[in-house]
Write a protein that holds these residues in place. Sequence first.
Motif, mmCIF file in Angstrom:
data_model
loop_
_atom_site.group_PDB
_atom_site.id
_atom_site.type_symbol
_atom_site.label_atom_id
_atom_site.label_comp_id
_atom_site.label_asym_id
_atom_site.label_seq_id
_atom_site.Cartn_x
_atom_site.Cartn_y
_atom_site.Cartn_z
ATOM 1 N N THR A 38 -12.101 -83.361 13.693
ATOM 2 C CA THR A 38 -12.590 -84.534 14.447
ATOM 3 C C THR A 38 -13.550 -85.251 13.641
ATOM 4 O OG1 THR A 38 -12.016 -83.459 16.435
ATOM 5 C CG2 THR A 38 -13.380 -85.531 16.720
ATOM 6 N N THR A 40 -14.691 -84.590 10.621
ATOM 7 C CA THR A 40 -14.161 -85.160 9.169
ATOM 8 C C THR A 40 -13.266 -86.374 9.415
ATOM 9 O OG1 THR A 40 -14.257 -82.973 8.351
ATOM 10 C CG2 THR A 40 -12.548 -84.548 7.273
ATOM 11 N N ALA A 41 -12.545 -86.654 10.638
ATOM 12 C CA ALA A 41 -11.836 -87.933 10.521
ATOM 13 C C ALA A 41 -12.742 -88.848 10.760
ATOM 14 C CB ALA A 41 -10.874 -87.764 11.965
ATOM 15 N N VAL A 42 -13.677 -88.938 11.676
ATOM 16 C CA VAL A 42 -14.495 -89.956 11.989
ATOM 17 C C VAL A 42 -15.474 -90.257 10.698
ATOM 18 C CG1 VAL A 42 -16.861 -90.533 13.273
ATOM 19 C CG2 VAL A 42 -14.715 -89.375 14.418
ATOM 20 N N ARG A 44 -14.969 -89.622 7.413
ATOM 21 C CA ARG A 44 -14.278 -90.162 6.322
ATOM 22 C C ARG A 44 -13.710 -91.582 6.420
ATOM 23 N NH1 ARG A 44 -16.163 -87.901 2.110
ATOM 24 N NH2 ARG A 44 -16.396 -85.549 2.237
ATOM 25 N N ILE A 45 -13.625 -91.970 7.918
ATOM 26 C CA ILE A 45 -13.351 -93.331 7.993
ATOM 27 C C ILE A 45 -14.558 -94.250 7.412
ATOM 28 C CG2 ILE A 45 -13.116 -95.186 9.758
ATOM 29 C CD1 ILE A 45 -11.377 -93.224 11.536
ATOM 30 N N VAL A 164 -6.267 -84.925 6.752
ATOM 31 C CA VAL A 164 -7.247 -85.726 7.807
ATOM 32 C C VAL A 164 -8.018 -86.727 6.777
ATOM 33 C CG1 VAL A 164 -8.985 -85.892 9.373
ATOM 34 C CG2 VAL A 164 -7.016 -84.033 9.624
ATOM 35 N N THR A 165 -8.625 -86.162 5.782
ATOM 36 C CA THR A 165 -9.528 -86.802 4.992
ATOM 37 C C THR A 165 -8.841 -87.906 4.283
ATOM 38 O OG1 THR A 165 -10.824 -85.025 4.243
ATOM 39 C CG2 THR A 165 -10.900 -87.084 2.599
ATOM 40 N N ALA A 168 -7.929 -90.611 6.701
ATOM 41 C CA ALA A 168 -9.194 -91.255 7.411
ATOM 42 C C ALA A 168 -9.809 -92.421 6.297
ATOM 43 C CB ALA A 168 -10.110 -90.175 7.731
ATOM 44 N N ALA A 171 -7.510 -95.273 6.256
ATOM 45 C CA ALA A 171 -7.889 -96.316 7.311
ATOM 46 C C ALA A 171 -9.212 -97.018 7.151
ATOM 47 C CB ALA A 171 -7.809 -95.647 8.588
ATOM 48 N N GLY A 172 -10.088 -96.292 6.576
ATOM 49 C CA GLY A 172 -11.532 -96.952 6.511
ATOM 50 C C GLY A 172 -11.356 -98.007 5.454
ATOM 51 N N GLY A 202 -20.228 -88.876 13.271
ATOM 52 C CA GLY A 202 -19.515 -87.461 13.215
ATOM 53 C C GLY A 202 -20.615 -86.301 13.408
#
Length: 454
Positions: A38, A40-42, A44-45, A164-165, A168, A171-172, A202
């Motif tokens: 979670t 990392t997802a936030v 890396r965006i 996930v990285t 993300a 997406a970013g 994060g």
Amino acid sequence: MTTAPPPTTAPPPARGARGVRVRLAAALSDPVLRILVTSTAVGRIGRGVFLAVTVLYFTRIVGLSAGEIAVVLTVSAGLGVAASAITGHLADRISARRILLAGMTLDGVALVAYAFAADFWAVLAIGAVVGVAESAANAARMAIIARAFDGPRRVSARAILRTVTNIAIAAGAAAGGLALLADTGLAYRAAIVAAGLVVLAGVPIMRGLPPRVDAPRVVPAAPAADSAAPTADSAEPTTAAPATPVVRRASPWRDARYLAVTALSAVFGMQFGLAEVGVPLWIAHDTSAPTAIVAALLILNTVIVVIFQVPLSRGTHDVRRAGTVTAGAGVLMVLACALYAGAAPVVAWLAVALLIAAAVAHAFAEVMSQAGGWGLSFELADPRAPGAYQGVFSMGFNLGAMAAPIVVTAALGLGLAGWALLAVVFAASALGTTLIAWRSAKGLDAVDGRVSAA
């Protein structure tokens, strides 16, 4: 003697057509991996937003030259090399959690500061902080993974985080594209501030990591000599209880095998620089393919990594299999170099076809080399000092990343001969890693055989 906490058990990877979404959902059932995924997802965006706008912001808004940007990136990477080794060592003595939280916080604040940089020296100072902060956070994160999961789950957790990285960051980057469309100083600065704030978002999530992911506290035993000495009131010396033996801390700097694997993995890791710097330059200057194919190849790479990183990482906690997978990556990189080179002297449509084929081989080589490298970095490390070992391995990767632009551009300046040289370098590094892995597997088999006989 304090014993280490039992490793967290991560869920088994999903199979078949259930795909990436199901594998990630399964990962969230483990509390430690859920927090890592979670956060990392936030974070890396935010990193994806920054990567999308940073070069144009530096050149168009701050007014830096290409040479000045290169200096900033080199200094940042160089300090990151040192930070990886130092913070990995500290993660075994202080707290990997605290180092991770400090690194993420400093990284987010520094990214926000970029929006207020007005000249080269300000950007250079902030870049130095970013290099140290991000490398420190990455080294601490690897130490946490090494300590929180057992053999097969470590590589699986690392593969899930990489998946996930990639998602993300993509997406970013798409969100950062809005600033590129506006193409104003205000839009660029707003995007950079937003990127830093998202990275900071994060940090509170990562605070939920349990204390057991840190190294167990070692309490030094009192010397036995004083208690065993005779006193004036006693006719005989008092028999002291045996002291807990002090175990010398393991050091990766005294582990020649681990240093060799780290160096060879760093050399093969220059394939990232080839994809990011070499291939776009080659397409633009030496092939008849349209430059738009560069973006298509990057998207193709992302898709392959997202879909195949977790499945192809299975079993690489076994040292022999990690070596075999690395050998396969070497073969694919040689094939990719040949296909890239072949795209130069042909017509546009054939050049595009060859470049796509090369990018597919390159992407699978990347996935397999990462899986093999993770397995060896975890399994060949001394379990008494996971932070120090992972810090050294991260340092090697950073060194390879720092050298890659120079090595790749110099090689491609030789034309087709440069591609042949790169193919030899990738093949040699993969072969060297494989031989070390297979030899290490034989040694582990011999130890297991002796233990079973006993």
